[in-house]
Design an enzyme around this catalytic site. Structure first.
Site, PDB file in Angstrom:
ATOM      1  N   SER A  53      50.509  31.442  50.385  1.00 43.02           N
ATOM      2  CA  SER A  53      50.102  30.857  49.163  1.00 43.02           C
ATOM      3  C   SER A  53      50.704  29.890  47.892  1.00 43.02           C
ATOM      4  O   SER A  53      50.205  29.422  47.349  1.00 43.02           O
ATOM      5  CB  SER A  53      48.522  31.059  49.007  1.00 43.02           C
ATOM      6  OG  SER A  53      49.755  32.145  48.265  1.00 43.02           O
ATOM      7  N   TYR A 238      71.482  39.840  40.880  1.00 43.04           N
ATOM      8  CA  TYR A 238      70.705  39.620  41.521  1.00 43.04           C
ATOM      9  C   TYR A 238      71.129  39.729  43.020  1.00 43.04           C
ATOM     10  O   TYR A 238      71.188  41.747  43.624  1.00 43.04           O
ATOM     11  CB  TYR A 238      69.761  38.213  42.054  1.00 43.04           C
ATOM     12  CG  TYR A 238      69.249  37.634  43.303  1.00 43.04           C
ATOM     13  CD1 TYR A 238      68.305  37.464  42.420  1.00 43.04           C
ATOM     14  CD2 TYR A 238      69.239  37.330  44.508  1.00 43.04           C
ATOM     15  CE1 TYR A 238      66.814  37.229  44.396  1.00 43.04           C
ATOM     16  CE2 TYR A 238      68.701  37.506  45.409  1.00 43.04           C
ATOM     17  CZ  TYR A 238      67.241  37.249  44.911  1.00 43.04           C
ATOM     18  OH  TYR A 238      66.457  36.611  45.693  1.00 43.04           O
TER      19      TYR A 238
END
Ligand code: NAD
Length: 397
Positions: A53, A238
């Site tokens: 989505s 990260y």
């Protein structure tokens, strides 16, 4: 109601129905303006997208449908609207996508449910059997802060933290346009394991196991999950942090899955994508500053790609080819080649050392970053009347 952006930290709590729809249609138009990949013998024809989505999942779905004419089945987790509250942007995106696809005669169904749940896997399998028989590509593009483990019932929450030592690093307050130092405590072992449970490869393996057992994978089936690696500027938060541990686990899972797919002549790959603005990405400290610097450099050099352009290139140069190309020593598909160019990274690193609140707008593209962020929620899109009274439930069209 008149819908305006309401930003709380790195999230916008409202979404504009007409704006989200226009944003989806813009991406559809971008793909339709590119070369069709339909006649390529390896173009996927029946695709399952987990995390369909928004961000990279939505771009993958749009490319599969409008470049390859594929039937697409999507899964995403959404909050529906009420008469006084907007839905999640993804809820509007799913409906806009379905309208666009169905109006061109393309199969498009979406299951809005928790992708980590076994019941969702069961409904997906039922739908595949009833409607399209089998799938030849699965795109795994989930990004979530939480996972209820389907076998133990334990709820795991991911954290975005460094490992080992406290991290002091430059970051940006996107709202205020201020560069400041952030201070992040190192994750505990438990937090790290929880992050691996949410964002690692176990759920991807559960999906492939269930689909393979149900015999709904075509011969030559392929599956791709997405990762980010970046450079030493973002590694501390990260790749060398909790998220990196989860992404390492994705690398492990890709090898496991590939060996299970041998019997079908299939394979699983991790694709390393470039930094773009998405809901998931904007929640990561430090990365918005890096991305704003990166966008300035890549735009000035004519190398910038937005989410849909990047994913189209992945389909064109990798997924619609007879084999994956440009693999690294771990067997990952490298799509971050332009971001990683020395001419790009050298300049980003130089500017990283210099950037402060005063020179931010000169050295970085914070306005481009902000515009991309608002677009995710359907704001700032040309041609949309933001003063119009709209029904958030879409009940009146
Ligand atoms: P996003 O936030 O735009 O999309 C996440 C999707 O996951 C949404 O469709 C959401 O509904 C869905 N989702 C979340 N929890 C779910 C659940 N429980 N059940 C069903 N659906 C659920 O994120 P994105 O940035 O597009 O991230 C997708 C993948 O791409 C991630 O693996 C991310 O690490 C990777 N990636 C992102 C970037 C970047 O810069 N954005 C770069 C490289 C790799």
């Amino acid at each position: 109601m008149i819908i305006k952006p309401r930003i709380r930290g790195f999230i916008c709590t409202t979404a504009h129905p007409a704006g989200c729809s226009a944003h989806v249609h813009q991406q559809v138009d971008t793909v339709k303006s590119m070369r069709s990949l339909y006649s390529n013998s390896s173009a996927p024809k029946r695709v399952l997208i987990l995390g369909c989505s928004g961000g990279y999942g939505l771009a993958s779905r749009i490319t599969a449908a409008f470049a390859c004419h594929a039937s697409t089945l999507g899964v995403s987790f959404e909050k529906p609207p009420t008469s006084s509250k907007t839905a999640t942007a993804g809820w509007y995106n799913n409906r806009a996508f379905a309208d666009a696809a169905i109006s061109e005669g393309l199969y498009a169904k979406t299951i809005e449910a928790d992708a980590f749940a076994d019941e969702t896997r069961d409904s997906v399998i039922e739908t595949i059997k009833a409607d399209i028989g089998s799938i030849d590509l699965l795109i795994y593009s989930l990004a979530s802060p939480v996972r209820e483990h389907p076998r133990t019932g334990n709820v795991h929450r991911s954290v975005i933290k460094p490992l080992g030592d406290t991290l002091n690093m430059k970051s940006v307050n996107v709202d205020k346009g201020e560069v400041h130092e952030i201070n992040l405590e190192a994750a505990s072992e438990e937090e790290t394991l929880n992050t691996v449970s949410v964002m690692g490869g176990e759920d991807w393996e559960f999906w492939i196991d269930a689909l393979q057992k149900a015999d709904v994978l075509s011969a030559g089936f392929r599956t791709v999950a997405f990762t980010y690696i970046g450079t030493e500027l973002t590694w501390p938060i990260y790749w060398e942090g909790t998220l990196g541990k989860a992404k390492e686990d994705l690398d492990r899972a890709s090898k496991e899955i590939s060996s299970r797919l041998d019997v079908l002549g299939g394979q699983a790959k991790v694709a390393v994508l470039k930094a773009v603005v998405t809901q998931a990405m904007s929640a990561i400290p430090v990365v918005p500053l890096y991305a704003s610097l990166l966008f300035r450099v890549m735009k000035d050099k004519g190398l910038h790609e937005d989410t849909i352009q990047h994913i189209y290139r992945m389909f064109e140069t990798q997924l619609c080819q007879d084999k994956f190309l440009r693999l690294d020593e771990q067997g990952r598909v490298r799509m971050d080649d332009l971001e990683m160019l020395d001419e790009v990274q050298d300049l980003v690193k130089q500017r990283w050392n210099l950037v402060n609140s005063e020179n931010l707008s000169e050295l970085a593209d914070l306005s481009g970053y902000r515009a991309d962020f608002l677009k995710i929620f359907g704001f700032g899109i040309d041609g949309v009347d933001y003063e119009a009274d709209v029904d958030p439930t879409l009940a009146n069209g």
